[in-house]
Design a protein around this motif. Structure first.
Motif, PDB file in Angstrom:
ATOM      1  N   VAL A  65       0.844  -1.198   0.000  1.00  0.00           N
ATOM      2  CA  VAL A  65       0.000   0.000   0.000  1.00  0.00           C
ATOM      3  C   VAL A  65       0.877   1.245   0.000  1.00  0.00           C
ATOM      4  O   VAL A  65       0.538   2.256  -0.614  1.00  0.00           O
ATOM      5  CB  VAL A  65      -0.958   0.003   1.218  1.00  0.00           C
ATOM      6  CG1 VAL A  65      -1.716   1.317   1.327  1.00  0.00           C
ATOM      7  CG2 VAL A  65      -1.922  -1.164   1.156  1.00  0.00           C
ATOM      8  N   ILE A  66       2.033   1.166   0.621  1.00  0.00           N
ATOM      9  CA  ILE A  66       2.956   2.301   0.671  1.00  0.00           C
ATOM     10  C   ILE A  66       3.452   2.653  -0.734  1.00  0.00           C
ATOM     11  O   ILE A  66       3.618   3.827  -1.069  1.00  0.00           O
ATOM     12  CB  ILE A  66       4.133   2.010   1.630  1.00  0.00           C
ATOM     13  CG1 ILE A  66       3.610   1.899   3.063  1.00  0.00           C
ATOM     14  CG2 ILE A  66       5.217   3.073   1.528  1.00  0.00           C
ATOM     15  CD1 ILE A  66       4.602   1.384   4.066  1.00  0.00           C
ATOM     16  N   THR A  67       3.663   1.648  -1.572  1.00  0.00           N
ATOM     17  CA  THR A  67       4.083   1.880  -2.960  1.00  0.00           C
ATOM     18  C   THR A  67       3.002   2.646  -3.716  1.00  0.00           C
ATOM     19  O   THR A  67       3.287   3.632  -4.400  1.00  0.00           O
ATOM     20  CB  THR A  67       4.369   0.533  -3.660  1.00  0.00           C
ATOM     21  OG1 THR A  67       5.417  -0.128  -2.961  1.00  0.00           O
ATOM     22  CG2 THR A  67       4.775   0.736  -5.111  1.00  0.00           C
ATOM     23  N   VAL A  68       1.763   2.210  -3.583  1.00  0.00           N
ATOM     24  CA  VAL A  68       0.644   2.886  -4.250  1.00  0.00           C
ATOM     25  C   VAL A  68       0.438   4.272  -3.650  1.00  0.00           C
ATOM     26  O   VAL A  68       0.170   5.241  -4.370  1.00  0.00           O
ATOM     27  CB  VAL A  68      -0.648   2.040  -4.164  1.00  0.00           C
ATOM     28  CG1 VAL A  68      -1.820   2.783  -4.792  1.00  0.00           C
ATOM     29  CG2 VAL A  68      -0.449   0.691  -4.845  1.00  0.00           C
ATOM     30  N   GLN A  69       0.606   4.396  -2.344  1.00  0.00           N
ATOM     31  CA  GLN A  69       0.468   5.694  -1.687  1.00  0.00           C
ATOM     32  C   GLN A  69       1.465   6.693  -2.262  1.00  0.00           C
ATOM     33  O   GLN A  69       1.109   7.847  -2.543  1.00  0.00           O
ATOM     34  CB  GLN A  69       0.683   5.550  -0.177  1.00  0.00           C
ATOM     35  CG  GLN A  69       0.573   6.866   0.574  1.00  0.00           C
ATOM     36  CD  GLN A  69       0.830   6.702   2.059  1.00  0.00           C
ATOM     37  OE1 GLN A  69       1.312   5.658   2.529  1.00  0.00           O
ATOM     38  NE2 GLN A  69       0.531   7.733   2.820  1.00  0.00           N
ATOM     39  N   LYS A  70       2.704   6.265  -2.486  1.00  0.00           N
ATOM     40  CA  LYS A  70       3.723   7.144  -3.068  1.00  0.00           C
ATOM     41  C   LYS A  70       3.307   7.591  -4.473  1.00  0.00           C
ATOM     42  O   LYS A  70       3.435   8.765  -4.828  1.00  0.00           O
ATOM     43  CB  LYS A  70       5.080   6.411  -3.113  1.00  0.00           C
ATOM     44  CG  LYS A  70       6.179   7.156  -3.831  1.00  0.00           C
ATOM     45  CD  LYS A  70       6.657   8.352  -3.078  1.00  0.00           C
ATOM     46  CE  LYS A  70       7.873   8.952  -3.769  1.00  0.00           C
ATOM     47  NZ  LYS A  70       7.788  10.380  -3.929  1.00  0.00           N
ATOM     48  N   ALA A  71       2.770   6.652  -5.266  1.00  0.00           N
ATOM     49  CA  ALA A  71       2.305   6.995  -6.616  1.00  0.00           C
ATOM     50  C   ALA A  71       1.166   8.009  -6.543  1.00  0.00           C
ATOM     51  O   ALA A  71       1.164   9.005  -7.270  1.00  0.00           O
ATOM     52  CB  ALA A  71       1.844   5.737  -7.354  1.00  0.00           C
ATOM     53  N   TYR A  72       0.211   7.788  -5.657  1.00  0.00           N
ATOM     54  CA  TYR A  72      -0.934   8.696  -5.532  1.00  0.00           C
ATOM     55  C   TYR A  72      -0.491  10.069  -5.021  1.00  0.00           C
ATOM     56  O   TYR A  72      -1.020  11.091  -5.452  1.00  0.00           O
ATOM     57  CB  TYR A  72      -1.999   8.100  -4.627  1.00  0.00           C
ATOM     58  CG  TYR A  72      -2.908   7.083  -5.301  1.00  0.00           C
ATOM     59  CD1 TYR A  72      -2.472   6.309  -6.377  1.00  0.00           C
ATOM     60  CD2 TYR A  72      -4.202   6.893  -4.864  1.00  0.00           C
ATOM     61  CE1 TYR A  72      -3.295   5.385  -6.987  1.00  0.00           C
ATOM     62  CE2 TYR A  72      -5.045   5.970  -5.476  1.00  0.00           C
ATOM     63  CZ  TYR A  72      -4.584   5.222  -6.527  1.00  0.00           C
ATOM     64  OH  TYR A  72      -5.416   4.308  -7.133  1.00  0.00           O
TER      65      TYR A  72
END
Length: 139
Positions: A65-72
């Motif tokens: 989720v942290i990876t997607v959070q960085k993208a968002y």
């Protein structure tokens, strides 16, 4: 090893895939960011369209989720999406013009550098224009 994960985003226009590769030179969050930006710029994702929650996307493409959070976070910083607590993330209305303006500014910096190299090295403007045209039309 090549890992290809697809996630379908339900856009207003049509279904779109996010493809993640562990062989790419880009980190996964940058792959997500660049693909969503491309979908927005091409019109595949329209202003106001909902994008998946961070958890839903992370689960679908099997990343943190942290990876997607960085993208968002990058998408929001660049003006492509707006996130509202409790409502989710949506494509921003002003993103296309903002992005094009930012990209033009970056291109201007590179062209200014090329012009200076050309002047100091005795490369004619005609040759520089020819090179620019060649690179621009290259696929």
């Amino acid at each position: 090893m090549y890992l290809c994960i697809k996630y379908i985003i339900e856009g207003k226009v049509r279904k779109t895939e996010i493809i993640i590769s562990n062989n790419a030179n880009k980190p996964i969050y940058e792959q997500i960011t660049s693909q969503i930006k491309a979908m927005i710029m091409s019109g595949e994702l329209q202003a106001g369209a909902a994008i998946p929650s961070m958890r839903a996307l992370a689960k679908s493409i099997h990343v943190s989720v942290i990876t997607v959070q960085k993208a968002y976070e990058d998408l929001q910083r660049d003006g492509f999406i707006e996130t509202t607590v409790g409502r989710g993330s949506f494509v921003s209305a002003q993103n296309k013009e903002f992005y094009q303006e930012e990209q033009q500014r970056i291109a201007e910096e590179h062209l200014q550098e090329a012009a200076e190299i050309g002047r100091t090295s005795g490369i004619s403007i005609e040759k520089l224009v020819e090179l620019l045209r060649l690179f621009y039309e290259e696929e």
